[in-house]
Design an enzyme around this catalytic site. Structure first.
Site, short mmCIF file in Angstrom:
data_model
loop_
_atom_site.label_atom_id
_atom_site.label_comp_id
_atom_site.label_asym_id
_atom_site.label_seq_id
_atom_site.Cartn_x
_atom_site.Cartn_y
_atom_site.Cartn_z
N ARG A 155 -19.72 -11.58 18.85
CA ARG A 155 -19.41 -10.39 18.02
C ARG A 155 -18.12 -10.04 17.78
O ARG A 155 -17.60 -9.63 16.67
CB ARG A 155 -20.45 -9.36 18.73
CG ARG A 155 -20.15 -8.09 18.20
CD ARG A 155 -20.38 -8.08 16.44
NE ARG A 155 -21.52 -8.62 15.96
CZ ARG A 155 -21.65 -9.29 14.82
NH1 ARG A 155 -20.39 -9.12 14.05
NH2 ARG A 155 -22.52 -10.07 14.38
N GLU A 201 8.00 11.07 -3.30
CA GLU A 201 6.77 11.24 -3.87
C GLU A 201 7.07 12.52 -5.18
O GLU A 201 7.80 13.56 -4.60
CB GLU A 201 5.60 11.75 -3.00
CG GLU A 201 4.49 11.81 -3.57
CD GLU A 201 3.26 12.56 -2.75
OE1 GLU A 201 2.29 11.67 -2.31
OE2 GLU A 201 3.39 13.53 -2.37
N ASP A 204 2.46 10.22 -8.19
CA ASP A 204 1.19 10.79 -7.40
C ASP A 204 0.24 11.31 -8.57
O ASP A 204 0.69 12.22 -9.29
CB ASP A 204 1.40 11.69 -6.50
CG ASP A 204 0.18 12.02 -5.62
OD1 ASP A 204 -0.64 11.06 -5.32
OD2 ASP A 204 0.05 13.13 -5.27
N LYS A 206 7.33 13.08 1.34
CA LYS A 206 6.20 13.54 0.35
C LYS A 206 6.47 14.83 0.07
O LYS A 206 7.18 15.70 0.51
CB LYS A 206 5.06 13.20 1.22
CG LYS A 206 5.14 11.55 1.59
CD LYS A 206 3.46 11.25 2.18
CE LYS A 206 2.61 10.87 0.98
NZ LYS A 206 1.38 10.49 1.33
N LYS A 210 -3.14 4.39 5.74
CA LYS A 210 -4.53 4.73 5.96
C LYS A 210 -5.41 3.46 6.38
O LYS A 210 -6.14 2.88 5.91
CB LYS A 210 -5.01 5.13 4.43
CG LYS A 210 -4.43 6.40 3.96
CD LYS A 210 -4.92 6.65 2.62
CE LYS A 210 -4.17 8.00 2.11
NZ LYS A 210 -4.70 8.30 0.72
#
Length: 288
Positions: free
Chosen positions: A106, A203, A224, A173, A141
């Site tokens: 597994r 960004e 963006d 950002k 992410k």
């Protein structure tokens, strides 16, 4: 296109993560089902094979899982990370104690299926834009603790990697800009302290911000949530001065239009956080 000539992941990264996964699975008493049901001296042969088409990734992790369970298991690798798979293709063979194969199954398949799923989706997205100069790239992410594995899988599928963490790339950002007092102020503050090996990406979500970032000296700019027509205008304004990265809700239905705008990179967050696992299976046969 998928990349099957990548160097293996470092053992110092692979082994601790796989060991933790085995510890999680085996708990305090080990594999009690296998230990109670399967006699210790029974040997078996097995193979891991593809049940769906895709691109394989994670062989180092799968091999490590079986070797940590039983160093005496014979493991024959039939494919390389980055190889394409068709249903029925054998990925690896196993020969040894049946208990060892069943106990490691597994965890090995979890790594292999998850990473192969990411590689497969990266390959699909890359193929869609192969006629352009744009490259698919991943983001931060990622599953906590598995970032290196997931980013390796993206490369196996022909994609490229964004920064691995907050310490190896400078990306300003929208919240940084808000706190710093604007695009120019944020970039100037970063340039005042960044080392000569660290590029500065900023960004932006408007063309006016793009112009400001270029004038302030940003070396890469993340565009963006811009429509393809706006991205094409951004490419014209940029005129080759900075690397342009498009981001924001990119899917298989929208990536071609984004790529054809002329951007250099397209970041796709779901590659690492939502790609479905590739369907793989382990089939076992008993030996003498």
């Amino acid at each position: 296109m998928p990349h099957s000539n990548l160097p293996p992941m470092p053992r110092l990264i692979v082994e601790p993560a796989v060991r933790r996964a085995l510890e999680e699975d085996l708990g305090r008493a080990g594999d009690i089902t296998t230990d109670y049901v399967v006699p210790e001296d029974v040997r078996a042969q097995a193979r891991i094979a593809a049940r769906k088409p895709g691109v394989v990734a994670g062989l180092d992790a799968a091999r490590t899982a079986f070797r940590l369970v039983d160093p005496d298991l014979m493991i024959g690798i039939e494919r390389r990370d980055g190889d394409r798979l068709e249903p029925g293709d054998t990925i690896c063979h196993l020969d040894g104690k049946a208990r060892s194969i069943l106990t490691g199954e597994r965890v090995a398949l979890n790594f292999l299926g998850h990473m192969s799923g990411i590689a497969s989706e990266a390959a699909k997205m890359s193929a869609l834009i192969a006629h352009t100069k744009a490259r698919v790239t991943c983001t931060r992410k990622t599953t906590p603790g598995l970032r290196a594995f997931e980013k390796h899988a993206v490369r196996c599928g022909g994609g490229s990697n964004h920064r691995f963490g907050l310490d190896d790339g400078l990306l300003i950002k929208d919240n940084h800009i808000a706190v710093a007092g604007g695009v120019t102020a944020a970039i100037q503050a970063a340039k005042a302290q960044a080392g000569h090996m660290v590029k500065i990406e900023c960004e932006v979500d408007t063309l006016d911000q793009l112009r400001e970032a270029l004038d302030a000296g940003a070396e890469a700019i993340l565009l963006d949530n811009m429509a393809p027509a706006t991205l094409a205008e951004a490419v014209e304004i940029n005129d080759g001065r900075a690397v342009l990265e498009a981001s924001g809700g990119i899917t298989a239905d929208t990536i071609v239009g984004v790529a054809e705008s002329g951007v250099d990179l397209i970041s796709v967050g779901w590659l690492t956080h939502s790609a479905p696992s590739l369907d793989l299976g382990l089939d076992i046969d008993f030996g003498d």
